[in-house]
Design a protein around this motif. Structure first.
Motif, PDB file in Angstrom:
ATOM      1  N   GLU A 145      34.710 -23.565  31.935  1.00 53.28           N
ATOM      2  CA  GLU A 145      34.386 -22.483  31.179  1.00 53.28           C
ATOM      3  C   GLU A 145      35.381 -21.008  31.326  1.00 53.28           C
ATOM      4  O   GLU A 145      35.499 -20.718  30.766  1.00 53.28           O
ATOM      5  CB  GLU A 145      32.481 -22.258  31.744  1.00 53.28           C
ATOM      6  CG  GLU A 145      32.769 -20.845  31.294  1.00 53.28           C
ATOM      7  CD  GLU A 145      31.942 -20.877  29.257  1.00 53.28           C
ATOM      8  OE1 GLU A 145      31.405 -19.485  29.123  1.00 53.28           O
ATOM      9  OE2 GLU A 145      32.397 -21.698  29.182  1.00 53.28           O
TER      10      GLU A 145
ATOM     11  N   HIS B 154      29.511 -26.749  27.049  1.00 51.45           N
ATOM     12  CA  HIS B 154      28.454 -25.833  27.073  1.00 51.45           C
ATOM     13  C   HIS B 154      27.043 -27.328  26.768  1.00 51.45           C
ATOM     14  O   HIS B 154      25.821 -27.107  27.752  1.00 51.45           O
ATOM     15  CB  HIS B 154      27.958 -24.717  25.944  1.00 51.45           C
ATOM     16  CG  HIS B 154      28.660 -23.723  26.732  1.00 51.45           C
ATOM     17  ND1 HIS B 154      28.224 -22.660  27.137  1.00 51.45           N
ATOM     18  CD2 HIS B 154      30.333 -22.926  26.386  1.00 51.45           C
ATOM     19  CE1 HIS B 154      28.491 -21.794  27.372  1.00 51.45           C
ATOM     20  NE2 HIS B 154      29.858 -22.059  26.579  1.00 51.45           N
TER      21      HIS B 154
ATOM     22  N   MET C 236      26.634 -28.724  30.078  1.00 57.69           N
ATOM     23  CA  MET C 236      25.894 -27.463  31.231  1.00 57.69           C
ATOM     24  C   MET C 236      23.598 -27.582  30.592  1.00 57.69           C
ATOM     25  O   MET C 236      23.713 -26.876  31.505  1.00 57.69           O
ATOM     26  CB  MET C 236      26.667 -26.273  30.303  1.00 57.69           C
ATOM     27  CG  MET C 236      27.900 -26.405  31.860  1.00 57.69           C
ATOM     28  SD  MET C 236      28.553 -25.034  31.831  1.00 57.69           S
ATOM     29  CE  MET C 236      28.129 -24.111  32.619  1.00 57.69           C
ATOM     30  N   GLY C 237      23.754 -28.410  29.983  1.00 56.79           N
ATOM     31  CA  GLY C 237      22.210 -28.229  29.078  1.00 56.79           C
ATOM     32  C   GLY C 237      21.905 -26.616  27.980  1.00 56.79           C
ATOM     33  O   GLY C 237      21.546 -26.675  27.598  1.00 56.79           O
ATOM     34  N   ASP C 238      23.508 -26.229  28.170  1.00 57.90           N
ATOM     35  CA  ASP C 238      22.968 -25.078  26.896  1.00 57.90           C
ATOM     36  C   ASP C 238      23.695 -25.415  25.655  1.00 57.90           C
ATOM     37  O   ASP C 238      24.769 -24.851  24.844  1.00 57.90           O
ATOM     38  CB  ASP C 238      24.399 -24.055  27.375  1.00 57.90           C
ATOM     39  CG  ASP C 238      24.179 -22.489  26.117  1.00 57.90           C
ATOM     40  OD1 ASP C 238      23.027 -22.535  25.975  1.00 57.90           O
ATOM     41  OD2 ASP C 238      24.755 -21.691  26.609  1.00 57.90           O
ATOM     42  N   THR C 239      22.775 -25.773  24.836  1.00 60.70           N
ATOM     43  CA  THR C 239      23.263 -26.433  23.377  1.00 60.70           C
ATOM     44  C   THR C 239      23.354 -25.302  22.876  1.00 60.70           C
ATOM     45  O   THR C 239      23.731 -25.601  21.913  1.00 60.70           O
ATOM     46  CB  THR C 239      21.728 -28.086  23.250  1.00 60.70           C
ATOM     47  OG1 THR C 239      20.223 -26.935  23.130  1.00 60.70           O
ATOM     48  CG2 THR C 239      21.975 -28.581  24.377  1.00 60.70           C
ATOM     49  N   ALA C 240      22.877 -24.570  22.395  1.00 60.35           N
ATOM     50  CA  ALA C 240      22.394 -23.472  21.641  1.00 60.35           C
ATOM     51  C   ALA C 240      23.760 -22.820  21.663  1.00 60.35           C
ATOM     52  O   ALA C 240      24.735 -22.183  20.847  1.00 60.35           O
ATOM     53  CB  ALA C 240      21.629 -21.817  22.094  1.00 60.35           C
ATOM     54  N   THR C 241      24.209 -22.478  22.782  1.00 55.98           N
ATOM     55  CA  THR C 241      26.019 -21.693  22.373  1.00 55.98           C
ATOM     56  C   THR C 241      26.667 -23.099  22.432  1.00 55.98           C
ATOM     57  O   THR C 241      27.582 -22.968  21.495  1.00 55.98           O
ATOM     58  CB  THR C 241      26.206 -21.533  24.516  1.00 55.98           C
ATOM     59  OG1 THR C 241      25.231 -20.468  24.416  1.00 55.98           O
ATOM     60  CG2 THR C 241      27.665 -20.871  24.164  1.00 55.98           C
TER      61      THR C 241
END
Length: 384
Positions: A208, A232, A235-240
């Protein structure tokens, strides 16, 4: 001669990280054209780079670097087109890369030791394996440990071999040298490949940080947006992640790339992120947009086989692709891998070997097909 020497020395001040030991010209004009070509090369405008290199060669046919860089430019254009051109549509680029490589190697008797090793590395890129390349790159580092390109290329060899823990320090060293000279890296790949190596090695925070740094200098790079989106997702940050993939789609349409190509890029990203359902959806979408394209057929077939989602359908699809393009080494590889997944190891080995031999004749080394061939050899030996 004194005038040319002074002009050349002044020009070289503007390219402080270009190793002068690889130069073989006293012509300021030829060098100037070469620098223009090198700049276009790092912007990934490879055909423009080739045009500038040809001007340098016209002035000084013994100028070694533009000949080598022309070979590399054709090879990189071949890779660049992998998403939107069929392999047979771009094999002529690889043939040009090989011809220019051979042209450079014809003059090794006039080269310095460093130039000969450099030429041997380029020959290994075209005709040998990453392990051969590594040997020559390490020799170059022994002669000059401040060549950023050598560290970058060494890291890329390890990246191809999926030896990420070895790739990382080489990419880091290249960036350290840039930082030492307070120079922005020549191209975005210095960041993209290091970030990818971190990512594959599970070092997400470092990846990152690298991608964020790259965005300062290369905000509109498609590959950077794609890998940042994949990161992302992991990392589980699907929105980003989706925001970066939306950016990838926008940048792709600005080029413009076809909707089928964009769907294939999204399929690749979903596959890397561990979202096979979405990946399959996009592979099928790409095929529906270009139903007669054998490469789109093969992409879906390989995915279904490799992920063991529907091996029978995958085999039906790859047979369709082979009917359209008999003897296509990528398609033969997909079918051979399907036979391996079905436990038909003898037939699998035969097809994977045929595919590998054709690939080495017509294209360049690829690590996944090599691993599949080795797996088939092992399975046949254990079976017997």
């Amino acid at each position: 001669m004194v005038k040319d020497f002074l002009l050349l020395s002044e020009l070289q001040k503007n390219t402080p990280l270009l190793n002068t030991s690889l130069l073989s010209t006293w012509s300021p004009e030829a060098y100037r054209y070469f620098v223009h070509g090198r700049s276009e090369f790092h912007k990934m405008n490879f055909f423009s780079a080739i045009n500038w290199f040809s001007k340098a060669i016209d002035i000084d046919s013994n100028f070694y670097l533009p000949v080598i860089m022309t070979s590399l430019a054709y090879s990189n254009q071949y890779e660049l087109e992998s998403w939107f051109s069929t392999i047979y549509d771009r094999l002529h680029l690889l043939e040009q890369a090989k011809q220019w490589c051979l042209r450079a190697c014809e003059k090794t008797d006039r080269m310095s030791v460093q130039q000969k090793i450099h030429a041997n590395w380029v020959y290994a890129c075209r005709f040998e394996t990453p392990n051969d390349q590594i040997k020559y790159l390490k020799q170059l580092i022994q002669l000059d440990d401040q060549m950023v390109g050598t560290y970058f290329n060494l890291g890329s060899c390890y990246l191809v071999l999926q030896q990420y823990e070895k790739a990382i320090p080489e990419y880091e060293k290249a960036l350290e040298i840039y930082n030492k000279w307070n120079i922005i890296p020549d191209w975005v790949l210095n960041y993209n490949y290091l970030g990818k190596a971190y990512q594959k090695n599970g070092q997400y925070r470092k990846a990152e940080k690298v991608y964020k740094k790259a965005e300062q200098y290369f905000p509109d790079d498609i590959e950077l947006a794609g890998w940042h989106g994949i990161l992302h997702g992991l990392m589980g940050d699907t929105a980003t992640g989706h925001r970066y993939w939306d950016k990838l789609v926008t940048l792709s349409r600005n080029i413009p790339l076809s909707e089928a190509t964009i769907a294939t890029l999204l399929a690749f990203g979903c596959n890397e992120t561990g979202m096979p359902d979405r990946a399959e959806k996009y592979y099928r979408q790409a095929l529906s947009l270009e139903p007669g394209n054998p490469d789109r057929i093969n992409n879906l077939a390989y995915f279904l086989i490799d992920k063991e989602r529907n091996t029978d359908e995958g085999m039906q699809l790859v047979n369709e692709a082979l009917e359209a393009s008999p003897g296509h080494f990528n398609f033969l590889h997909t079918k051979g891998w399907g036979l391996y997944k079905m436990g038909k190891y003898d037939q699998a080995l035969e097809l994977l070997q045929e595919s590998w031999d054709l690939r080495r004749e017509k294209a360049v080394y690829e690590h996944v097909p090599f691993l599949h061939l080795e797996a088939a050899k092992k399975a046949v030996a254990e079976q017997r």
